[in-house]
Write a protein that holds these residues in place. Structure first.
Motif, PDB file in Angstrom:
ATOM      1  N   GLY A  46       0.770  -1.231   0.000  1.00 27.97           N
ATOM      2  CA  GLY A  46       0.000   0.000   0.000  1.00 27.97           C
ATOM      3  C   GLY A  46       0.802   1.281   0.000  1.00 27.97           C
ATOM      4  O   GLY A  46       0.252   2.356  -0.244  1.00 27.97           O
ATOM      5  N   PHE A  47       2.097   1.184   0.258  1.00 25.53           N
ATOM      6  CA  PHE A  47       2.881   2.411   0.350  1.00 25.53           C
ATOM      7  C   PHE A  47       4.254   2.295  -0.321  1.00 25.53           C
ATOM      8  O   PHE A  47       4.547   3.014  -1.269  1.00 25.53           O
ATOM      9  CB  PHE A  47       3.044   2.827   1.820  1.00 25.53           C
ATOM     10  N   VAL A  48       5.070   1.384   0.144  1.00 23.21           N
ATOM     11  CA  VAL A  48       6.469   1.331  -0.287  1.00 23.21           C
ATOM     12  C   VAL A  48       6.584   0.996  -1.775  1.00 23.21           C
ATOM     13  O   VAL A  48       7.118   1.783  -2.565  1.00 23.21           O
ATOM     14  CB  VAL A  48       7.270   0.323   0.564  1.00 23.21           C
ATOM     15  N   LEU A  49       6.085  -0.172  -2.161  1.00 18.79           N
ATOM     16  CA  LEU A  49       6.286  -0.615  -3.539  1.00 18.79           C
ATOM     17  C   LEU A  49       5.501   0.219  -4.542  1.00 18.79           C
ATOM     18  O   LEU A  49       6.019   0.528  -5.626  1.00 18.79           O
ATOM     19  CB  LEU A  49       5.914  -2.097  -3.674  1.00 18.79           C
ATOM     20  N   ILE A  50       4.287   0.590  -4.204  1.00 21.73           N
ATOM     21  CA  ILE A  50       3.497   1.386  -5.144  1.00 21.73           C
ATOM     22  C   ILE A  50       4.190   2.714  -5.425  1.00 21.73           C
ATOM     23  O   ILE A  50       4.239   3.164  -6.579  1.00 21.73           O
ATOM     24  CB  ILE A  50       2.044   1.569  -4.647  1.00 21.73           C
ATOM     25  N   ASN A  51       4.766   3.339  -4.410  1.00 21.85           N
ATOM     26  CA  ASN A  51       5.473   4.611  -4.622  1.00 21.85           C
ATOM     27  C   ASN A  51       6.741   4.430  -5.444  1.00 21.85           C
ATOM     28  O   ASN A  51       7.055   5.256  -6.310  1.00 21.85           O
ATOM     29  CB  ASN A  51       5.786   5.285  -3.291  1.00 21.85           C
TER      30      ASN A  51
END
Length: 105
Positions: A46-51
């Motif tokens: 939800g945060f690290v990889l998507i960004n």
């Protein structure tokens, strides 16, 4: 805009194949009381990889990279989640074998 949305949605929709599995694995770790791994999976997807993918993929792939960021984040998260799940199963198996041996003694 309509053509862009139509072509992009097909790429984006692929994420739903992996999304459900990631959510189930997260629920499994939550049920075991292992909130750390459950949170790690949630933060990865939800945060690290998507960004990371939203910033990097469009540079290489253009507009398709934006649409593929979410599915790719789900797929990479699934690899991590499956590795942690495998480790969990091995640990549970070892603990149950030890408990069985102690009951027999």
């Amino acid at each position: 805009i309509r053509l862009l949305a139509q072509s992009g949605f097909g790429l984006f929709a692929a994420a739903f194949l992996f999304n459900g599995v990631n959510i189930l694995i997260t629920a499994y770790f939550t049920a075991l009381g292992n909130a750390g791994i459950s949170a790690a999976i949630a933060v990865l997807r939800g945060f690290v990889l998507i960004n990371i993918f939203v910033v990097s993929l469009p540079r290489v792939m253009g507009d398709a990279g934006i649409w593929l960021s979410y599915p790719l984040a789900e797929i990479v998260t699934l690899f991590f989640a499956l590795a942690w799940l495998r480790q969990s199963f091995r640990s549970l198996e070892a603990n149950s074998a030890t408990a069985y041996e102690s009951m027999r003694a």
